[in-house]
Design an enzyme around this catalytic site. Structure first.
Site, PDB file in Angstrom:
ATOM      1  N   PRO A   2       0.834  -1.200   0.000  1.00  0.00           N
ATOM      2  CA  PRO A   2       0.000   0.000   0.000  1.00  0.00           C
ATOM      3  C   PRO A   2       0.866   1.247   0.000  1.00  0.00           C
ATOM      4  O   PRO A   2       1.931   1.284   0.615  1.00  0.00           O
ATOM      5  CB  PRO A   2      -0.804  -0.130   1.291  1.00  0.00           C
ATOM      6  CG  PRO A   2      -0.018  -1.059   2.152  1.00  0.00           C
ATOM      7  CD  PRO A   2       0.675  -1.996   1.216  1.00  0.00           C
ATOM      8  N   GLU A   3       0.420   2.262  -0.715  1.00  0.00           N
ATOM      9  CA  GLU A   3       1.138   3.517  -0.791  1.00  0.00           C
ATOM     10  C   GLU A   3       0.357   4.579  -0.021  1.00  0.00           C
ATOM     11  O   GLU A   3      -0.627   4.279   0.653  1.00  0.00           O
ATOM     12  CB  GLU A   3       1.367   3.896  -2.260  1.00  0.00           C
ATOM     13  CG  GLU A   3       2.156   2.826  -3.019  1.00  0.00           C
ATOM     14  CD  GLU A   3       2.401   3.163  -4.485  1.00  0.00           C
ATOM     15  OE1 GLU A   3       2.544   4.346  -4.808  1.00  0.00           O
ATOM     16  OE2 GLU A   3       2.441   2.223  -5.306  1.00  0.00           O
ATOM     17  N   HIS A  96      -7.392 -14.877   9.166  1.00  0.00           N
ATOM     18  CA  HIS A  96      -6.014 -14.472   9.436  1.00  0.00           C
ATOM     19  C   HIS A  96      -5.950 -13.354  10.487  1.00  0.00           C
ATOM     20  O   HIS A  96      -5.076 -12.492  10.428  1.00  0.00           O
ATOM     21  CB  HIS A  96      -5.339 -14.027   8.140  1.00  0.00           C
ATOM     22  CG  HIS A  96      -5.349 -15.079   7.068  1.00  0.00           C
ATOM     23  ND1 HIS A  96      -4.589 -16.225   7.154  1.00  0.00           N
ATOM     24  CD2 HIS A  96      -6.054 -15.161   5.908  1.00  0.00           C
ATOM     25  CE1 HIS A  96      -4.812 -16.970   6.074  1.00  0.00           C
ATOM     26  NE2 HIS A  96      -5.687 -16.362   5.316  1.00  0.00           N
ATOM     27  N   ARG A 117      -0.409 -12.768   5.010  1.00  0.00           N
ATOM     28  CA  ARG A 117       0.967 -13.204   4.742  1.00  0.00           C
ATOM     29  C   ARG A 117       1.914 -12.945   5.910  1.00  0.00           C
ATOM     30  O   ARG A 117       3.079 -13.333   5.850  1.00  0.00           O
ATOM     31  CB  ARG A 117       1.483 -12.502   3.483  1.00  0.00           C
ATOM     32  CG  ARG A 117       0.625 -12.830   2.252  1.00  0.00           C
ATOM     33  CD  ARG A 117       1.020 -12.005   1.056  1.00  0.00           C
ATOM     34  NE  ARG A 117       0.138 -12.258  -0.085  1.00  0.00           N
ATOM     35  CZ  ARG A 117       0.129 -11.550  -1.195  1.00  0.00           C
ATOM     36  NH1 ARG A 117       0.952 -10.517  -1.330  1.00  0.00           N
ATOM     37  NH2 ARG A 117      -0.702 -11.849  -2.182  1.00  0.00           N
ATOM     38  N   LYS A 160      21.693  14.461  -6.386  1.00  0.00           N
ATOM     39  CA  LYS A 160      21.720  13.002  -6.456  1.00  0.00           C
ATOM     40  C   LYS A 160      22.191  12.511  -7.827  1.00  0.00           C
ATOM     41  O   LYS A 160      21.756  13.026  -8.854  1.00  0.00           O
ATOM     42  CB  LYS A 160      20.313  12.445  -6.194  1.00  0.00           C
ATOM     43  CG  LYS A 160      19.903  12.442  -4.742  1.00  0.00           C
ATOM     44  CD  LYS A 160      20.310  11.125  -4.100  1.00  0.00           C
ATOM     45  CE  LYS A 160      19.786  11.011  -2.687  1.00  0.00           C
ATOM     46  NZ  LYS A 160      20.206   9.737  -2.074  1.00  0.00           N
TER      47      LYS A 160
END
Length: 286
Positions: A2-3, A96, A117, A160
């Site tokens: 998820p972002e 779960h 998971r 960078k």
């Protein structure tokens, strides 16, 4: 993973349904769910009891629940499949279910951490003077944060020796952007993912940040991006921004701008989706 939009959707749900409630008890059903809490499951559960949850907070992809009467917070790492759900007490336990938190009030709902998971987890941490769990003190502000410094970000890009997509995913430069929204913002900005950051002018950086913010706000408006039942809000509902994606997952489909077939390239154990005409590869490398 998820972002920012998906995590912010969860944060807003927690703010509505969990904030300012006092913990009656907590139950850890799988020790791996609190493996980042070094003192162990029993200590994690005991240290939550009797404490009042503050306003849930987020920085980038990181979400935490401050404990109002302490200098500590519960950091939630959703991982690949973690869910924070608010459920009625009588609702059947999810297959779960890993952690259950009950409250002292009579609202009849509890907070559940479900993780198929078990890559995610909950952990309790000391907070910094500005309220962040200390373990994420190095994470940069995200582009939706009012205090995000656009000029500092541009100067960091220019210094960078990297490429633009790598920079967008660098959580020490800008947090909350992952693979999906990086591809979407780069498509909107007509930038190839391998464009060297040192070649970005200040107006180009400003334009890119605008697209990052636009795509994230658009995703937020429809609950984020859910490709399966794993990414859901606290009520178990999926977002549907996947219907509006312009780049990610559209290999072989016509570009929505120029109709050129979209391409997918392997990239850092992931994939990058782009239009070969609108997002021409750079002639130079960093």
């Amino acid at each position: 993973m998820p972002e920012l939009p998906e995590v912010e959707v969860v944060r807003r749900g927690l703010e509505r349904w969990v904030a300012h409630r006092t913990v009656a008890d907590a139950e850890v059903l799988h020790p791996r769910a609190v493996r980042r809490h070094i003192a162990g499951p029993d200590d994690f559960a005991d240290r939550l009891k009797g404490h009042r949850i503050g306003t849930p907070s987020r920085r980038g992809k990181y979400l935490w629940l401050p404990l109002e009467d302490t200098d500590q917070a519960v950091l939630a790492h959703l991982g690949m499949s973690g869910q924070l759900l608010v459920q009625p007490h009588e609702a059947p336990a999810e297959k779960h279910l890993r952690v259950r938190v009950r409250f002292t009030d009579a609202l009849g709902t509890e907070l559940r951490f479900v993780d198929q998971r078990t890559f995610g987890g909950l952990s309790l941490h000391e907070t910094t003077p500005d309220g962040l769990p200390d373990v994420i003190g190095h994470i940069a502000r995200d582009p939706l944060d009012p205090l995000f410094d656009d000029e500092a970000f541009h100067l960091a890009l220019r210094r960078k020796r990297t490429t633009v997509k790598r920079a967008l995913l660098d959580q020490s430069l800008i947090s909350g952007v992952g693979n999906i929204y990086a591809d979407e913002a780069l498509w909107r900005a007509r930038l190839h993912y391998e464009r060297p950051t040192a070649t970005l002018t200040r107006p180009r950086t400003t334009e890119l940040l605008g697209h990052v913010r636009d795509v994230m706000n658009a995703a937020l408006a429809v609950g984020g991006t859910s490709f399966d039942s794993l990414y859901v809000n606290v009520n178990g509902e999926s977002g549907f921004f996947d219907r509006s994606l312009d780049a990610y997952g559209r290999e072989g489909l016509p570009c929505r701008r120029c109709a050129t077939p979209m391409r997918r390239s392997p990239w850092m154990n992931r994939s990058s989706y782009f239009c070969p005409k609108c997002q021409r590869p750079p002639r130079i490398t960093p």
